[in-house]
Enzyme design. Structure first.
Site, PDB file in Angstrom:
ATOM      1  N   ARG A 223       5.517   4.077   3.648  1.00 31.60           N
ATOM      2  CA  ARG A 223       4.680   3.993   5.143  1.00 31.60           C
ATOM      3  C   ARG A 223       5.612   3.873   6.239  1.00 31.60           C
ATOM      4  NH1 ARG A 223       0.921  -0.547   2.915  1.00 31.60           N
ATOM      5  NH2 ARG A 223       2.769  -0.621   1.600  1.00 31.60           N
TER       6      ARG A 223
ATOM      7  N   SER B 263      -4.017  -2.599   1.446  1.00 33.68           N
ATOM      8  CA  SER B 263      -4.920  -3.310   0.936  1.00 33.68           C
ATOM      9  C   SER B 263      -5.299  -4.802   1.640  1.00 33.68           C
ATOM     10  CB  SER B 263      -4.974  -3.505  -0.719  1.00 33.68           C
ATOM     11  OG  SER B 263      -4.604  -2.295  -1.014  1.00 33.68           O
TER      12      SER B 263
END
Ligand code: ADP
Length: 171
Positions: free
Chosen positions: A99, A137
């Site tokens: 990312r 998450s």
């Protein structure tokens, strides 16, 4: 003529829970490999909010919901070293999502160590759509824990499971 060997990739992680960012990577991997195994790490040092069977079920439901055309995806759980598991499944690639630069150092270390342990398995890094670069998450769990809507970040099966997990029960 010899049948070409199936190109199998493992996409390992905790998936606590699976998010749209993970699903973006799953979809890309599904286009690149003959078979992709989303593999839940059982011996994670983290203490997940969702149990292993819950996470596995959410992975299966999320893929069916978000990528019904991805028929070459399987879900599984594994214990022990990732490269050992990858070898038992005949995989030649490990897929990881990148990312931001912050992911790089840890991923670089893991990829080199895994290559040292199993020369025949290559780690492949895929970048998600930029709209998922800030998503993980932990953030999704924190939002859900505090009663915020996470519908933009996870499939419906997951947002419902989060609501059930964190909603105060008054009965
Ligand atoms: P781990 O506990 O190994 O970090 P995760 O389930 O959090 O496992 O993540 C599994 C993989 O998915 C990792 O390669 C991670 O970088 C990647 N990943 C997590 N969130 C995203 C996202 N929003 N976009 C792309 N890749 C992601």
């Amino acid at each position: 003529m010899k049948e070409p060997t199936k190109r199998i990739a493992i996409y390992p992680g905790t998936f606590d829970p699976i998010t749209n960012g993970h699903l973006d990577i799953v979809r890309r991997a599904s286009e690149l490999f003959d078979e992709v195994i989303v593999a839940l790490a059982r011996n994670s040092q983290k203490s997940p909010v969702f149990s292993e069977p819950e996470r596995l079920e959410l992975v299966i439901r999320a893929i069916a919901e978000a990528c019904p055309e991805c028929t070459n995806i399987r879900a599984d759980a594994f214990q022990g070293l990732l490269v050992d598991y990858a070898q038992t499944r005949g995989a030649r690639a490990i897929v990881r999502g990148l990312r931001a630069l912050s992911d790089f150092e840890y991923e670089f270390q893991m990829a080199l160590m895994n290559r040292k342990l199993a020369e025949g398995i290559t780690t492949v890094f895929l970048m998600p759509n930029e709209r998922y670069t800030y998503l993980n998450s932990t953030i999704v769990r924190e939002l859900a824990r505090n009663g915020k809507d996470v519908g933009d970040f996870v499939p419906r099966a997951v947002s419902e499971a989060l609501r059930d997990k964190f909603e105060p029960k008054f009965h």
